[in-house]
Design a protein around this motif. Structure first.
Motif, PDB file in Angstrom:
ATOM      1  N   VAL A 315      47.893  28.698  49.920  1.00 10.21           N
ATOM      2  CA  VAL A 315      48.780  29.848  49.376  1.00 10.21           C
ATOM      3  C   VAL A 315      48.732  30.073  48.065  1.00 10.21           C
ATOM      4  CG1 VAL A 315      51.350  30.521  49.520  1.00 10.21           C
ATOM      5  CG2 VAL A 315      50.672  29.139  51.372  1.00 10.21           C
ATOM      6  N   ARG A 316      48.540  29.006  47.032  1.00 11.29           N
ATOM      7  CA  ARG A 316      48.616  29.274  45.616  1.00 11.29           C
ATOM      8  C   ARG A 316      47.110  29.478  45.103  1.00 11.29           C
ATOM      9  NH1 ARG A 316      51.843  24.183  43.512  1.00 11.29           N
ATOM     10  NH2 ARG A 316      50.003  23.078  44.555  1.00 11.29           N
ATOM     11  N   ASP A 317      46.105  28.442  45.618  1.00  9.07           N
ATOM     12  CA  ASP A 317      44.824  28.426  45.031  1.00  9.07           C
ATOM     13  C   ASP A 317      43.736  29.384  45.481  1.00  9.07           C
ATOM     14  OD1 ASP A 317      46.413  26.570  43.380  1.00  9.07           O
ATOM     15  OD2 ASP A 317      45.240  25.028  44.132  1.00  9.07           O
ATOM     16  N   ILE A 318      43.071  29.757  44.603  1.00 10.04           N
ATOM     17  CA  ILE A 318      41.675  30.588  44.812  1.00 10.04           C
ATOM     18  C   ILE A 318      40.454  30.111  44.108  1.00 10.04           C
ATOM     19  CG2 ILE A 318      40.868  32.886  44.453  1.00 10.04           C
ATOM     20  CD1 ILE A 318      43.652  34.143  44.415  1.00 10.04           C
ATOM     21  N   ALA A 319      39.572  30.104  45.134  1.00  6.27           N
ATOM     22  CA  ALA A 319      38.337  29.415  44.514  1.00  6.27           C
ATOM     23  C   ALA A 319      37.254  30.439  44.823  1.00  6.27           C
ATOM     24  CB  ALA A 319      37.961  28.171  44.869  1.00  6.27           C
ATOM     25  N   PHE A 320      35.905  30.309  44.691  1.00 11.46           N
ATOM     26  CA  PHE A 320      34.740  31.204  44.973  1.00 11.46           C
ATOM     27  C   PHE A 320      33.648  30.391  45.868  1.00 11.46           C
ATOM     28  CE2 PHE A 320      36.952  32.718  41.025  1.00 11.46           C
ATOM     29  CZ  PHE A 320      37.465  34.110  41.606  1.00 11.46           C
ATOM     30  N   ALA A 321      32.927  31.290  46.588  1.00 10.14           N
ATOM     31  CA  ALA A 321      31.942  30.697  47.450  1.00 10.14           C
ATOM     32  C   ALA A 321      30.744  30.595  46.601  1.00 10.14           C
ATOM     33  CB  ALA A 321      31.830  31.697  48.517  1.00 10.14           C
ATOM     34  N   GLU A 322      30.421  31.236  45.646  1.00 14.79           N
ATOM     35  CA  GLU A 322      29.407  31.318  44.882  1.00 14.79           C
ATOM     36  C   GLU A 322      29.574  30.796  43.290  1.00 14.79           C
ATOM     37  OE1 GLU A 322      26.284  31.137  45.692  1.00 14.79           O
ATOM     38  OE2 GLU A 322      26.821  31.580  48.000  1.00 14.79           O
ATOM     39  N   PRO A 323      28.969  30.194  42.450  1.00 12.22           N
ATOM     40  CA  PRO A 323      29.121  30.163  41.293  1.00 12.22           C
ATOM     41  C   PRO A 323      29.175  31.462  40.156  1.00 12.22           C
ATOM     42  CG  PRO A 323      27.555  28.450  41.793  1.00 12.22           C
ATOM     43  CD  PRO A 323      27.757  29.607  43.060  1.00 12.22           C
ATOM     44  N   ARG A 324      28.432  32.192  40.888  1.00 12.63           N
ATOM     45  CA  ARG A 324      28.478  33.598  39.876  1.00 12.63           C
ATOM     46  C   ARG A 324      29.600  34.491  40.012  1.00 12.63           C
ATOM     47  NH1 ARG A 324      24.783  34.641  44.220  1.00 12.63           N
ATOM     48  NH2 ARG A 324      25.556  36.361  45.502  1.00 12.63           N
ATOM     49  N   GLY A 325      30.599  34.133  41.287  1.00 10.67           N
ATOM     50  CA  GLY A 325      31.683  34.417  41.356  1.00 10.67           C
ATOM     51  C   GLY A 325      32.712  34.305  40.103  1.00 10.67           C
ATOM     52  N   TRP A 326      32.481  33.052  39.789  1.00 13.40           N
ATOM     53  CA  TRP A 326      33.584  32.523  38.502  1.00 13.40           C
ATOM     54  C   TRP A 326      33.108  33.264  37.120  1.00 13.40           C
ATOM     55  CZ3 TRP A 326      37.954  30.531  38.266  1.00 13.40           C
ATOM     56  CH2 TRP A 326      38.377  29.751  39.237  1.00 13.40           C
ATOM     57  N   VAL A 327      31.706  33.553  37.198  1.00 21.10           N
ATOM     58  CA  VAL A 327      31.168  34.337  36.027  1.00 21.10           C
ATOM     59  C   VAL A 327      31.809  35.634  36.087  1.00 21.10           C
ATOM     60  CG1 VAL A 327      29.189  35.333  34.943  1.00 21.10           C
ATOM     61  CG2 VAL A 327      29.130  32.815  35.772  1.00 21.10           C
ATOM     62  N   GLU A 328      31.504  36.454  37.286  1.00 22.63           N
ATOM     63  CA  GLU A 328      32.263  37.760  37.214  1.00 22.63           C
ATOM     64  C   GLU A 328      33.770  37.903  37.006  1.00 22.63           C
ATOM     65  OE1 GLU A 328      32.120  42.049  38.315  1.00 22.63           O
ATOM     66  OE2 GLU A 328      30.562  40.716  37.440  1.00 22.63           O
ATOM     67  N   ALA A 329      34.358  36.827  37.756  1.00 22.01           N
ATOM     68  CA  ALA A 329      35.761  36.988  37.472  1.00 22.01           C
ATOM     69  C   ALA A 329      36.132  36.607  36.107  1.00 22.01           C
ATOM     70  CB  ALA A 329      36.576  35.657  38.437  1.00 22.01           C
ATOM     71  N   LEU A 334      39.206  39.160  34.962  1.00 24.76           N
ATOM     72  CA  LEU A 334      40.377  38.523  34.264  1.00 24.76           C
ATOM     73  C   LEU A 334      40.728  39.433  32.654  1.00 24.76           C
ATOM     74  CD1 LEU A 334      40.142  34.735  34.827  1.00 24.76           C
ATOM     75  CD2 LEU A 334      41.282  36.577  36.315  1.00 24.76           C
ATOM     76  N   PRO A 335      39.773  39.636  32.119  1.00 25.95           N
ATOM     77  CA  PRO A 335      40.072  40.502  30.889  1.00 25.95           C
ATOM     78  C   PRO A 335      40.788  41.816  31.291  1.00 25.95           C
ATOM     79  CG  PRO A 335      37.911  39.501  30.579  1.00 25.95           C
ATOM     80  CD  PRO A 335      38.220  39.097  32.115  1.00 25.95           C
ATOM     81  N   ALA A 336      40.361  42.315  32.561  1.00 25.14           N
ATOM     82  CA  ALA A 336      41.103  43.578  32.966  1.00 25.14           C
ATOM     83  C   ALA A 336      42.330  43.359  33.323  1.00 25.14           C
ATOM     84  CB  ALA A 336      40.189  44.427  33.937  1.00 25.14           C
ATOM     85  N   LEU A 337      42.631  42.382  33.861  1.00 30.29           N
ATOM     86  CA  LEU A 337      43.965  41.951  34.565  1.00 30.29           C
ATOM     87  C   LEU A 337      44.881  41.584  33.152  1.00 30.29           C
ATOM     88  CD1 LEU A 337      43.365  39.739  37.397  1.00 30.29           C
ATOM     89  CD2 LEU A 337      44.388  41.980  37.371  1.00 30.29           C
ATOM     90  N   ARG A 338      44.398  40.896  32.147  1.00 34.19           N
ATOM     91  CA  ARG A 338      44.970  40.240  30.876  1.00 34.19           C
ATOM     92  C   ARG A 338      45.440  41.839  30.158  1.00 34.19           C
ATOM     93  NH1 ARG A 338      41.627  37.294  28.658  1.00 34.19           N
ATOM     94  NH2 ARG A 338      42.479  35.271  29.135  1.00 34.19           N
ATOM     95  N   GLU A 340      46.260  44.485  31.698  1.00 35.12           N
ATOM     96  CA  GLU A 340      47.386  45.130  32.393  1.00 35.12           C
ATOM     97  C   GLU A 340      48.615  44.261  32.394  1.00 35.12           C
ATOM     98  OE1 GLU A 340      46.129  46.030  36.281  1.00 35.12           O
ATOM     99  OE2 GLU A 340      44.233  47.114  35.682  1.00 35.12           O
ATOM    100  N   GLY A 341      48.479  43.125  31.538  1.00 35.47           N
ATOM    101  CA  GLY A 341      49.829  42.439  31.078  1.00 35.47           C
ATOM    102  C   GLY A 341      49.680  41.303  32.055  1.00 35.47           C
ATOM    103  N   TRP A 342      48.606  40.764  32.654  1.00 35.70           N
ATOM    104  CA  TRP A 342      48.677  39.508  33.340  1.00 35.70           C
ATOM    105  C   TRP A 342      48.542  38.476  32.179  1.00 35.70           C
ATOM    106  CZ3 TRP A 342      48.141  37.835  38.814  1.00 35.70           C
ATOM    107  CH2 TRP A 342      48.330  38.753  39.516  1.00 35.70           C
ATOM    108  N   ARG A 343      49.101  37.067  32.493  1.00 33.32           N
ATOM    109  CA  ARG A 343      48.980  36.106  31.570  1.00 33.32           C
ATOM    110  C   ARG A 343      48.070  35.088  32.213  1.00 33.32           C
ATOM    111  NH1 ARG A 343      53.926  32.160  30.201  1.00 33.32           N
ATOM    112  NH2 ARG A 343      54.456  33.819  28.864  1.00 33.32           N
ATOM    113  N   ILE A 344      46.806  34.756  31.332  1.00 40.87           N
ATOM    114  CA  ILE A 344      45.799  33.770  31.924  1.00 40.87           C
ATOM    115  C   ILE A 344      45.963  32.652  31.014  1.00 40.87           C
ATOM    116  CG2 ILE A 344      43.317  33.497  32.348  1.00 40.87           C
ATOM    117  CD1 ILE A 344      44.808  36.075  33.699  1.00 40.87           C
ATOM    118  N   GLU A 345      46.196  31.417  31.676  1.00 41.63           N
ATOM    119  CA  GLU A 345      45.994  30.124  31.098  1.00 41.63           C
ATOM    120  C   GLU A 345      45.175  29.208  31.491  1.00 41.63           C
ATOM    121  OE1 GLU A 345      50.077  28.417  31.812  1.00 41.63           O
ATOM    122  OE2 GLU A 345      51.191  29.673  30.412  1.00 41.63           O
ATOM    123  N   ILE A 346      44.404  28.896  30.651  1.00 41.31           N
ATOM    124  CA  ILE A 346      43.212  28.017  30.957  1.00 41.31           C
ATOM    125  C   ILE A 346      43.635  26.494  30.421  1.00 41.31           C
ATOM    126  CG2 ILE A 346      40.522  27.491  30.773  1.00 41.31           C
ATOM    127  CD1 ILE A 346      40.575  30.786  30.090  1.00 41.31           C
TER     128      ILE A 346
END
Length: 965
Positions: A315-329, A334-338, A340-346
């Protein structure tokens, strides 16, 4: 008597030494915490000057209190005894908390020892009392209230009785004094922590008593319910190694905010609200969740990640089927979401922290007149990051050979210490590596490089249209662009007073010299022999003279053989130029007239002898003719020319590379010290990779580095008006006794070399001597032993005799070159016997210029010249035929000799004959000449060779001997 004196002296010295011995004493370290004071005990060794030499922990031992060691003073025993009585747990301990039962007076006695320091080694002492009140402090996490002393900054309260304080800035401790009665102060030491819901009951029970003491009252924290719109939040983390399933994850959350207060809920949490304490506002905020809007944020996230092939873990977590998915995200979504006001914590250790830089920029600053600092940086989230250290680490993950096989637009990652992986295109990374050879040294690179001014051209190489240059870089960048851009014939102005008709390429060369002089840099004019380098320099000086910039004389340094040519050409082309020759035994009186002349001419040997006088002479420019004379940086001549004081330095040579890339370094080390780094760095970064490993990337990098400072034109490129040149190689078979002698000598030499091998095979000098004997035998066996082989005969000499006679009868004018002076003597005898008038120039010729002038004016149809004495600097365009009697190791030197006839001013077709003894070492030498010529031309043309060695190796020498032909 003497013995008693010595014994007394020894005793006095022993006593003095013992009095200066180091002593030991107890030292205390005190750390003030919120709940307790923490004490550590150490025994310190104190030097006579009072400095601490060493410390070791000390354990409190009861026996030491009864029978104290020397380092425990009476004060120490009293303090430690009280400590052991109030806190039995301290026995056999060297550190621990101080008990509450110890009063402030004990702390004062401790500080009065002057042997107490804090955790950072700063001394602590007793201070004056401080007046203070108290107030209720609200814990923002749980809302509990505590009654605490309120002290001015930076004082901190100490948990002592009576209460004390500590000043971290001064190391002072002291007593807190107040208006409260002793009962209030005692109650305050044990005041309870009040949860928000216990405040009302506390006020009913204790409020009156606190008021009677003058103590403040706790305040109730009412609840206020809120339901603001939620904002999206993502937390990125990696699970520990060995965890089943996908380790790298993105967790969705929702955050609710109100006037700086915030509540965070993770997706899937069951709780419907969250209480947050707002101490300043004096209330508790109850944030209530909004499921509908949270669903909207969840849908927004899934839509944004749809192109990245997301895979929902739960329900909470998301991953990606291919490594390049992380690169795209990471780089797009994520910069586009940020934004728009989203908080991104790494979280630290997240493995998929991919980023692309916002920009790449160059920063420079001048350190002094000759050095500047260059830094390459990228912008990540608006913050600068040094790029050079990231590039320096790259070879740990990607060898350069691997990068060169990747597509230029493929992205690779540059790793940062905080886990970020900076994505950059391979083509751009290779471009930077090519510019910054230091990156491949395997050494740690700082954020900037300290570079000599001559390396400002690196800025122009970085100017790729996508790199940002700050305003501070403007002047340096413009100079670099000017150098990279070069010159055109539009930059040329006709020198007044020059009596010569200039060709187009010569006008370009003069403009190039003018530009380098104006920038006070210099360069290498590397035109082919015969294209008029002398004329270009003279025209340049005439322009400097006309513009009034020749306020100090210029200097030409040349081989002795061409000094006369410089004087003659100056008189011919620019008779107004005041020229002074500093040469010969009578030159010393001429020094008084140096500053009244505009051009000084001297030889390399004389310059080295007169160096003390040259050190004090300011020059507008210095030109080294036949500059290959300084290709060995360890020679006296090279060291001498380095000490010349000139605004600009130039080398004139048709062969800046003769044997290996070290020749080029030596020339540029004179022209622009530091341009190619130190000799050791150059060998490591360029010479070995190019010559030994065939590294074309380094070769291209070297070419880019030297290109602004090297102007080279070949006859084929610019002298289209030159007549044809025909080269003919004649292979002459050795017959009879000469052939038998050749094979006998070759086999005997091989046997001797094999019988006495060195550590790595036969000694190179022995191999060279054996090859020299074979080459002499090919020319004429008499070169080995004139008496013994006087009747053996020489196929090559017989052929030359007939060949010269025939060519002379045809009316041809010949230049005959040989490296062996005795061979020229015998050829001269043959010509005399045949009645052929000729001239001869060797190292023993007394009046060189007279011989040269005689031939130019028509005396004789044959000019015999030794390769070293006449291979450079001569203009002999009267001749139309060149004969090389024997091949020379260095093809460049052989071609220079040919250019004595094939140069500007030649109007007839030129024939070049090369005589080789068939199936001998001479044919092998000729093959190596061709091989090396192709390599050198590759370096000139952009260094895109296959990287074979540019020098003759030991194995190649031995191969010549073993294979014969």
């Amino acid at each position: 008597m003497a013995s008693r004196f010595i014994e007394q002296l020894r005793r006095s010295q022993t006593h003095a030494a013992s009095s200066l011995r180091s002593t030991q004493q107890l030292r205390y370290q005190l750390d003030a915490g919120a709940e307790a004071l923490h004490l550590s005990l150490h025994v310190a060794t104190v030097a006579p000057n009072g400095s601490i030499e060493a410390t070791v922990p000390y354990r409190l031992q009861p026996a030491h209190l009864r029978h104290p060691p020397p380092f425990l003073s009476p004060d120490d025993r009293r303090l430690l005894n009280a400590l052991s009585v109030h806190a039995p747990g301290w026995v056999q301990s060297s550190a621990g908390p101080l008990p509450d039962s110890l009063d402030l007076d004990w702390l004062r006695q401790l500080l009065d020892t002057r042997r107490v320091q804090d955790g950072e080694g700063n001394p602590m002492c007793w201070g004056t009392p401080v007046a203070a009140g108290c107030g209720w402090r609200v814990d923002p996490d749980d809302g509990c209230q505590r009654l605490v002393w309120e002290l001015p900054e930076p004082l901190r309260p100490l948990p002592t009785r009576p209460p004390g304080y500590w000043d971290p800035t001064t190391g002072q401790c002291g007593e807190i004094r107040s208006e409260y009665p002793p009962a209030a102060v005692a109650w305050l030491a044990n005041a309870p922590a009040l949860p928000p819901d216990a405040v009302a009951a506390f006020l009913r029970d204790q409020g009156t008593r606190l008021a009677s003491w003058g103590l403040p009252q706790p305040r109730p924290l009412p609840r206020r319910r809120l339901r603001p719109a939620p904002g999206g939040m993502l937390r990125l983390f990696s699970l520990p190694e060995g965890t089943p399933g996908t380790r790298d994850r993105m967790r969705l959350g929702f955050r609710y905010t109100d006037e700086g207060q915030e509540a965070v809920f993770e997706a899937g949490d069951a709780q419907s609200d969250c209480t947050v304490v707002a101490p300043d506002a004096g209330e508790r905020l109850v944030f209530q969740r909004d499921p509908v809007r949270e669903d909207g944020l969840r849908l927004q996230l899934h839509a944004a990640l749809s192109s990245c092939a997301p895979r929902v873990q739960d329900v909470r977590d998301i991953a990606f089927a291919e490594p390049r998915g992380w690169v795209e995200a990471m780089t797009r979504v994520l910069p586009a979401l940020r934004a728009e006001g989203w908080r991104i914590e790494i979280e630290p250790g997240f493995r998929q922290y991919w980023v692309r830089p916002d920009s790449v920029a160059v920063d420079t600053r001048w350190l002094d007149r000759d050095w500047f600092e260059l830094a390459l940086r990228i912008e990540l989230d608006g913050k600068p990051v040094a790029l050079l250290p990231l590039l320096a680490r790259l070879h740990d993950r990607y060898p350069v050979s691997e990068l060169r096989n990747m597509p230029a637009d493929r992205e690779i990652a540059l790793s940062m210490d905080d886990g970020r992986q900076v994505l950059m295109p391979v083509g751009r990374v290779l471009h930077w590596i090519q510019i910054f050879g230091e990156l491949l040294d395997g050494e740690t690179i700082q954020g900037h490089l300290r570079l000599p001014a001559s390396q400002a051209t690196r800025l122009a190489e970085l100017d790729d249209g996508a790199t940002v240059f700050g305003a501070d870089n403007t002047g340096l960048l413009e100079q670099a662009r000017t150098l990279r851009r070069g010159v055109t014939t539009e930059d040329f102005r006709t020198p007044p007073g020059l009596h010569a008709q200039l060709r187009g390429y010569q006008r370009l060369g003069i403009a190039w010299l003018q530009q380098r002089q104006r920038l006070e840099l210099g360069g290498i004019l590397a035109d082919d022999m015969g294209l008029g380098k002398t004329l270009q320099v003279l025209a340049h000086l005439m322009l400097e003279r006309a513009e009034g910039r020749l306020h100090r004389p210029a200097l030409v340094v040349a081989p002795t053989s061409v000094l006369g040519n410089w004087i003659a050409e100056a008189r011919r082309f620019c008779p107004e130029l005041r020229v002074l020759l500093l040469h010969g035994a009578a030159r010393q009186p001429l020094w008084a007239a140096v500053d009244r002349h505009e051009l000084l001419v001297t030889s390399y040997a004389v310059l080295a002898n007169d160096l003390d006088q040259w050190r004090g002479q300011e020059l507008s420019a210095v030109f080294l003719d036949e500059a290959q004379a300084i290709r060995n940086p360890r020679t006296r001549i090279h060291r001498a020319v380095r000490e010349l004081r000139a605004s600009a330095r130039f080398c004139l040579t048709g062969t800046p590379l003769q044997n290996h890339l070290g020749d080029l370094w030596a020339l540029l080390d004179f022209v622009l010290p530091g341009c190619l780094d130190s000799e050791a760095a150059f060998r490591r970064r360029y010479r070995r990779p190019i010559e030994d490993d065939g590294d074309t990337l380094r070769a291209q990098a070297l070419f880019d580095r030297i290109a602004p400072f090297l102007l080279r034109r070949t006859k084929a490129e610019v002298a289209t008006d030159l007549p044809a040149k025909t080269e003919v190689t004649l292979r002459l078979p050795l017959e009879g006794a000469q052939r038998e002698l050749y094979e006998l000598l070759r086999q005997r030499s091989l046997a001797e070399l094999r019988a006495t091998p060195g550590d790595h095979g036969p000694e190179p000098l022995n191999v060279l001597n054996a090859l020299l004997q074979l080459r002499q035998l090919c020319c004429d066996p008499r070169l080995l032993d004139a008496e013994r082989y006087r009747d053996t005969g020489s196929a090559k000499r017989e052929h030359l005799r007939a060949m010269v006679r025939e060519l002379v009868e045809e009316g041809r004018v010949l230049l005959v070159f040989s490296q062996f002076r005795r061979m020229l003597d015998w050829i001269s005898e043959d010509l005399t016997e045949s009645g052929i008038e000729h001239q001869m120039l060797t190292g023993r010729t007394q009046n060189r210029q007279a011989v040269i002038d005689a031939f130019r004016q028509g005396a004789g149809q044959v000019f015999l010249i030794s390769l070293k004495a006449g291979g450079t600097g001569l203009n002999l365009t009267r001749a139309d035929t060149v004969i090389h009697y024997d091949p020379w190791w260095n093809d460049a030197a052989e071609r220079q000799a040919t250019d004595r006839a094939y140069r500007i001013g030649q109007t007839q077709p030129v024939f070049v004959y090369r005589l080789l003894a068939e199936d001998t070492v001479e044919e092998r030498v000729h093959a190596l000449q061709i091989h090396k010529r192709r390599q050198l031309e590759g370096v000139y043309a952009a260094a895109e060779s296959e990287g074979e060695r540019l020098r003759l190796t030991h194995s190649e020498l031995l191969d010549l001997l073993e294979q014969g032909g």
